[in-house]
Structures are given as structure tokens and as C-alpha cells.
Write a protein that holds these residues in place. Structure first.
Motif, PDB file in Angstrom:
ATOM      1  N   GLY A   1      43.850 -45.439 -58.614  1.00  0.00           N
ATOM      2  CA  GLY A   1      43.157 -45.284 -59.889  1.00  0.00           C
ATOM      3  C   GLY A   1      42.297 -44.041 -59.996  1.00  0.00           C
ATOM      4  N   TYR A   2      42.495 -43.098 -59.082  1.00  0.00           N
ATOM      5  CA  TYR A   2      41.738 -41.851 -59.182  1.00  0.00           C
ATOM      6  C   TYR A   2      42.342 -40.936 -60.237  1.00  0.00           C
ATOM      7  CZ  TYR A   2      39.801 -42.946 -54.539  1.00  0.00           C
ATOM      8  OH  TYR A   2      39.178 -43.536 -53.489  1.00  0.00           O
ATOM      9  N   ASN A   3      41.497 -40.120 -60.853  1.00  0.00           N
ATOM     10  CA  ASN A   3      42.009 -38.980 -61.611  1.00  0.00           C
ATOM     11  C   ASN A   3      42.398 -37.915 -60.595  1.00  0.00           C
ATOM     12  OD1 ASN A   3      41.057 -40.204 -64.064  1.00  0.00           O
ATOM     13  ND2 ASN A   3      39.008 -39.489 -63.481  1.00  0.00           N
ATOM     14  N   SER A   4      43.409 -37.113 -60.923  1.00  0.00           N
ATOM     15  CA  SER A   4      43.817 -36.070 -59.985  1.00  0.00           C
ATOM     16  C   SER A   4      43.731 -34.697 -60.631  1.00  0.00           C
ATOM     17  CB  SER A   4      45.245 -36.330 -59.514  1.00  0.00           C
ATOM     18  OG  SER A   4      46.095 -36.586 -60.621  1.00  0.00           O
ATOM     19  N   VAL A   5      43.212 -33.752 -59.864  1.00  0.00           N
ATOM     20  CA  VAL A   5      43.157 -32.364 -60.303  1.00  0.00           C
ATOM     21  C   VAL A   5      43.720 -31.504 -59.179  1.00  0.00           C
ATOM     22  CG1 VAL A   5      41.670 -30.449 -61.036  1.00  0.00           C
ATOM     23  CG2 VAL A   5      41.016 -32.793 -61.606  1.00  0.00           C
ATOM     24  N   ALA A   6      44.672 -30.648 -59.487  1.00  0.00           N
ATOM     25  CA  ALA A   6      45.170 -29.717 -58.476  1.00  0.00           C
ATOM     26  C   ALA A   6      44.452 -28.388 -58.639  1.00  0.00           C
ATOM     27  CB  ALA A   6      46.676 -29.533 -58.617  1.00  0.00           C
ATOM     28  N   GLU A   7      43.917 -27.880 -57.564  1.00  0.00           N
ATOM     29  CA  GLU A   7      43.182 -26.617 -57.580  1.00  0.00           C
ATOM     30  C   GLU A   7      44.105 -25.450 -57.267  1.00  0.00           C
ATOM     31  OE1 GLU A   7      38.823 -26.770 -55.928  1.00  0.00           O
ATOM     32  OE2 GLU A   7      40.236 -27.305 -54.358  1.00  0.00           O
ATOM     33  N   GLY A   8      43.793 -24.301 -57.809  1.00  0.00           N
ATOM     34  CA  GLY A   8      44.459 -23.070 -57.393  1.00  0.00           C
ATOM     35  C   GLY A   8      45.885 -22.918 -57.882  1.00  0.00           C
ATOM     36  N   ILE A   9      46.168 -23.360 -59.109  1.00  0.00           N
ATOM     37  CA  ILE A   9      47.508 -23.169 -59.677  1.00  0.00           C
ATOM     38  C   ILE A   9      47.637 -21.719 -60.157  1.00  0.00           C
ATOM     39  CG2 ILE A   9      49.133 -23.877 -61.487  1.00  0.00           C
ATOM     40  CD1 ILE A   9      47.848 -26.651 -61.401  1.00  0.00           C
ATOM     41  N   GLU A  10      48.590 -21.005 -59.582  1.00  0.00           N
ATOM     42  CA  GLU A  10      48.687 -19.567 -59.872  1.00  0.00           C
ATOM     43  C   GLU A  10      49.921 -19.178 -60.681  1.00  0.00           C
ATOM     44  OE1 GLU A  10      48.066 -17.311 -56.277  1.00  0.00           O
ATOM     45  OE2 GLU A  10      45.972 -17.975 -56.117  1.00  0.00           O
ATOM     46  N   ASP A  11      50.897 -20.074 -60.796  1.00  0.00           N
ATOM     47  CA  ASP A  11      52.076 -19.717 -61.597  1.00  0.00           C
ATOM     48  C   ASP A  11      52.733 -20.952 -62.210  1.00  0.00           C
ATOM     49  OD1 ASP A  11      53.847 -20.872 -59.634  1.00  0.00           O
ATOM     50  OD2 ASP A  11      53.612 -19.044 -58.441  1.00  0.00           O
ATOM     51  N   ALA A  12      53.740 -20.692 -63.057  1.00  0.00           N
ATOM     52  CA  ALA A  12      54.390 -21.778 -63.806  1.00  0.00           C
ATOM     53  C   ALA A  12      55.140 -22.726 -62.880  1.00  0.00           C
ATOM     54  CB  ALA A  12      55.341 -21.182 -64.847  1.00  0.00           C
ATOM     55  N   TRP A  13      55.716 -22.183 -61.802  1.00  0.00           N
ATOM     56  CA  TRP A  13      56.435 -23.059 -60.863  1.00  0.00           C
ATOM     57  C   TRP A  13      55.476 -24.108 -60.287  1.00  0.00           C
ATOM     58  CZ3 TRP A  13      55.993 -24.810 -55.935  1.00  0.00           C
ATOM     59  CH2 TRP A  13      57.102 -25.551 -55.448  1.00  0.00           C
ATOM     60  N   GLU A  14      54.308 -23.642 -59.875  1.00  0.00           N
ATOM     61  CA  GLU A  14      53.328 -24.557 -59.292  1.00  0.00           C
ATOM     62  C   GLU A  14      52.885 -25.614 -60.303  1.00  0.00           C
ATOM     63  OE1 GLU A  14      51.516 -21.278 -56.118  1.00  0.00           O
ATOM     64  OE2 GLU A  14      50.241 -22.011 -57.747  1.00  0.00           O
TER      65      GLU A  14
ATOM     66  N   ARG B   1      53.022 -31.187 -62.062  1.00  0.00           N
ATOM     67  CA  ARG B   1      53.151 -32.074 -63.211  1.00  0.00           C
ATOM     68  C   ARG B   1      54.251 -33.106 -62.953  1.00  0.00           C
ATOM     69  NH1 ARG B   1      54.158 -28.854 -68.499  1.00  0.00           N
ATOM     70  NH2 ARG B   1      56.069 -28.435 -67.356  1.00  0.00           N
ATOM     71  N   GLU B   2      55.387 -32.629 -62.421  1.00  0.00           N
ATOM     72  CA  GLU B   2      56.493 -33.559 -62.129  1.00  0.00           C
ATOM     73  C   GLU B   2      56.113 -34.566 -61.056  1.00  0.00           C
ATOM     74  OE1 GLU B   2      59.854 -30.960 -61.383  1.00  0.00           O
ATOM     75  OE2 GLU B   2      59.565 -30.160 -63.413  1.00  0.00           O
ATOM     76  N   GLU B   3      55.261 -34.134 -60.132  1.00  0.00           N
ATOM     77  CA  GLU B   3      54.831 -35.056 -59.074  1.00  0.00           C
ATOM     78  C   GLU B   3      53.794 -36.065 -59.579  1.00  0.00           C
ATOM     79  OE1 GLU B   3      56.050 -35.522 -56.158  1.00  0.00           O
ATOM     80  OE2 GLU B   3      57.400 -33.805 -56.098  1.00  0.00           O
ATOM     81  N   GLY B   4      53.282 -35.845 -60.787  1.00  0.00           N
ATOM     82  CA  GLY B   4      52.371 -36.832 -61.348  1.00  0.00           C
ATOM     83  C   GLY B   4      50.888 -36.492 -61.276  1.00  0.00           C
ATOM     84  N   VAL B   5      50.559 -35.226 -61.010  1.00  0.00           N
ATOM     85  CA  VAL B   5      49.159 -34.809 -61.060  1.00  0.00           C
ATOM     86  C   VAL B   5      48.778 -34.636 -62.530  1.00  0.00           C
ATOM     87  CG1 VAL B   5      47.489 -33.016 -60.414  1.00  0.00           C
ATOM     88  CG2 VAL B   5      49.334 -33.620 -58.847  1.00  0.00           C
ATOM     89  N   SER B   6      47.628 -35.185 -62.930  1.00  0.00           N
ATOM     90  CA  SER B   6      47.322 -35.166 -64.362  1.00  0.00           C
ATOM     91  C   SER B   6      46.647 -33.864 -64.823  1.00  0.00           C
ATOM     92  CB  SER B   6      46.451 -36.369 -64.739  1.00  0.00           C
ATOM     93  OG  SER B   6      45.223 -36.317 -64.064  1.00  0.00           O
ATOM     94  N   HIS B   7      45.817 -33.273 -63.965  1.00  0.00           N
ATOM     95  CA  HIS B   7      45.059 -32.095 -64.392  1.00  0.00           C
ATOM     96  C   HIS B   7      45.164 -30.957 -63.387  1.00  0.00           C
ATOM     97  CE1 HIS B   7      43.379 -35.228 -66.949  1.00  0.00           C
ATOM     98  NE2 HIS B   7      43.015 -34.253 -67.782  1.00  0.00           N
ATOM     99  N   GLY B   8      44.937 -29.757 -63.886  1.00  0.00           N
ATOM    100  CA  GLY B   8      45.026 -28.595 -63.012  1.00  0.00           C
ATOM    101  C   GLY B   8      44.005 -27.534 -63.355  1.00  0.00           C
ATOM    102  N   GLN B   9      43.834 -26.646 -62.394  1.00  0.00           N
ATOM    103  CA  GLN B   9      42.845 -25.578 -62.510  1.00  0.00           C
ATOM    104  C   GLN B   9      43.384 -24.421 -61.685  1.00  0.00           C
ATOM    105  OE1 GLN B   9      39.110 -27.037 -60.976  1.00  0.00           O
ATOM    106  NE2 GLN B   9      38.197 -25.001 -60.821  1.00  0.00           N
TER     107      GLN B   9
END
Ligand code: C2E
Ligand code: MG
Ligand code: MG
Ligand code: MG
Length: 284
Positions: free
Chosen positions: A235-248, A253-261
């Protein structure tokens, strides 16, 4: 060099900095002055919803705007501030500036009620200060609801004085309505056994994990997928840090991470630029 200007151009190694300041001692003296002369300011980096690409929040990141030497990286002065017992000053300068900026954007109508502003609070600050009391004061002073604010802590807060820290975090959540994010998840000594005990709302996946996937795609991907599932199941919210390109972005997103930075969505920027970015998005 430290004299480079512009947004987020801070690439000064500690040794280089010490050399520029003649001595560690001079650097420390300058830092004490910086705290009083309002040279420590926040830059704001967008956090986005990976599905819609829209900005849902920000992280405030400290910058030392030295009058002669340009921007100095928090990677340099935060560890020094911790050693000097002064990091709480930085943390609350950034917290207050963020709350003020947030108030301004709420008043201007460029953020909605779900917008979250995050800032980092050091383990040393939790050890030294009644964090919930101080943040309560700052929120009331500026008339901002705790629900619009998130605190980022690293897992090192769970090593020392764990009871005090847990008590403070409960206060932030239960009394002020704030949320708590665990920063740099997987970068340190995250123990999955400990995770269940912590009152955390959000896990921030460190960029290192993304790097591990690129280096060792198959096994890295299995680890990331399962960690994200675990995170979602808990039940955690997820944020991926350090997204540098569209592939990442697509991968996460496909893996199910909800937010990014990350730089792909926007570099940390001064308050004014962030406000313009918000207004732009609002206009659609
Ligand atoms: P953090 O909290 O994990 O912040 C994320 C760092 O990643 C920031 O570095 C940010 O500029 C950088 N970053 C953002 N997007 C990307 C990307 O796409 N690629 C890469 N490679 N990096 C990206 P920054 O601003 O240099 O801050 C470094 C660390 O300093 C922060 O890591 C945080 O631990 C600490 N820090 C910053 N401000 C404060 C503060 O006010 N208080 C405390 N206690 N610590 C702070
Ligand atoms: Mg952080
Ligand atoms: Mg982080
Ligand atoms: Mg990190």
C-alpha cells in the motif's frame, strides 16, 4: 567550476571546494555566514504522475548560492552541516521557504488540493530537534495544511534513537496530516524486515536500482518488478528517482511505479521558474 551559473549546474567536489576556500576551516566559517545571509535557498524539482505526465508535487533541494563561488552542491555542504551540528538550520530554512512558496502557489490557484511539496529532513535533525513541533509552527505561521506536505527521510533515521524518530513521524502523520517518504530506497542498507514496522507512506526508489537494471537487464528487472509489487501490495505510494529519458519512464510505468522525478521531467529550478511551469500546465 563552482562559478558556473544557471539551473542546477553544481558540480563541485569537496576537495576542490576546500582548495577554493583555502581550508576546511574557512569553508565552515563561510557556511555559518551563509546560513545567516540567506544564501541557502531551495530549488524545486517536479514530481509527475507517470500515467498522465502531469506535475503532482515537488521536491525541494537545498542550494548554497555563494556570492563569489556560484552554486555549491548539497552533496558537499549537507554532510559538513551534519558534522557541524547545523543541518537542522538548513532543513528548516528549506522547509519554511517551501511552505511559503506553496502558500503563494495555492493563493495564485496554480496548484490543486492534491499537490504535495516534499523536503528532506536529516537524521541529525530528528535526533536534535522536536521536528513535529517546529513544522507545526511553520505550517500555522504561513497558513498551510500539513496535508500538502511530505517529509523525506533516509533509512539512517531508523538506526539511532529509533523510538524518538518513530514518535516524531507518527506525530507528523497523525497530528499534522503530513506524509512521510523513505528516500533512496535500496541505496543503503534497507532491511525488508524493518520495512513492515515503519510508518512510511511513500517509497522513493533510488536511481541506482535503475542503473542495476541497465547493467544486468534480466536479473535487475526481476528484482525491480518484485520490489515494486511488494511496494504496491503493502500500500505504499511509489516514486522513482532520477528518470533521465523516455525509455526509463516507460519501463517504470509498465512495471507499475506510479510517480517519477528526474531530469527528463525537469531539473531542480528556482521558485519563480517552478511557478511559471505550474501556471503553464494549468493553462494546458
Ligand atoms: P535526494 O534527496 O535523494 O535528492 C535527489 C537528488 O537527485 C538531487 O541531488 C537531485 O538534483 C538529483 N537528481 C534529480 N533528478 C536526477 C536525474 O534525473 N539524474 C540524476 N543523476 N540525478 C538527479 P542534489 O540536489 O544534489 O541533492 C543531493 C542530496 O542532498 C539529496 O538527495 C539529499 O539527500 C540532500 N539534500 C538536499 N537538500 C537537502 C536539505 O534541505 N536537507 C537535507 N537534510 N538534505 C538535503
Ligand atoms: Mg530526497
Ligand atoms: Mg533520493
Ligand atoms: Mg537518491
Amino acid at each position: 567550476s563552482a562559478k558556473k551559473s544557471g539551473e542546477d549546474s553544481i558540480v563541485v567536489a569537496t576537495e576542490e571546494l576546500v582548495r577554493e576556500f583555502d581550508s576546511q576551516k574557512e569553508l565552515m566559517e563561510e557556511f555559518k555566514r551563509a546560513l545567516m545571509k540567506e544564501e541557502i535557498v531551495p530549488y524545486f524539482q517536479p514530481k509527475v504522475d507517470l500515467k498522465t505526465g502531469r506535475i503532482t508535487g515537488l521536491e525541494a533541494l537545498a542550494r548554497w548560492k555563494h556570492r563569489e563561488r556560484g552554486f555549491i552542491s548539497p552533496g558537499t555542504f549537507i554532510p559538513m552541516a551534519e558534522e557541524m551540528g547545523l543541518v537542522s538550520k538548513v532543513d528548516f530554512i528549506i522547509a519554511e521557504a517551501t511552505i511559503k512558496a506553496l502558500k503563494n502557489w495555492i493563493t495564485r490557484g496554480v496548484v490543486d488540493k492534491n499537490f504535495k511539496a516534499s523536503f528532506n529532513i536529516s537524521v541529525r535533525t530528528f535526533e536534535d530537534i522536536d521536528v513535529s513541533e517546529k513544522l507545526k509552527f511553520l505550517l500555522e505561521k504561513h497558513g498551510v495544511s500539513g496535508e500538502a506536505v511530505e517529509v523525506e527521510v533516509t533509512e539512517s533515521v531508523f538506526i539511532n534513537k529509533i523510538n524518538k524518530v518513530m514518535g516524531e513521524l507518527s506525530c507528523l502523520k497523525d497530528e499534522l496530516g503530513m506524509t512521510v517518504a523513505l528516500d533512496d530506497f535500496t541505496a543503503g542498507h534497507s532491511s525488508l524486515r524493518e520495512l513492515g514496522k515503519l510508518s512510511i507512506d511513500t517509497l522513493k526508489f533510488d536511481r541506482g536500482l535503475l542503473m542495476a537494471i541497465k547493467e544486468n537487464a534480466k536479473r535487475g528487472r526481476i528484482i525491480y518488478s518484485n520490489l515494486i509489487n511488494l511496494c504496491n501490495d503493502m500500500g505504499y505510494n511509489s516514486v522513482a528517482e532520477g528518470i533521465e529519458d523516455a525509455w526509463e519512464r516507460d519501463f517504470l510505468r509498465e512495471e507499475g511505479v506510479s510517480h517519477g522525478q528526474g531530469y527528463y521531467f525537469g531539473r531542480p529550478m528556482p521558485e519563480e521558474s517552478f511557478g511559471e511551469r505550474l501556471a503553464e500546465e494549468r493553462r494546458g
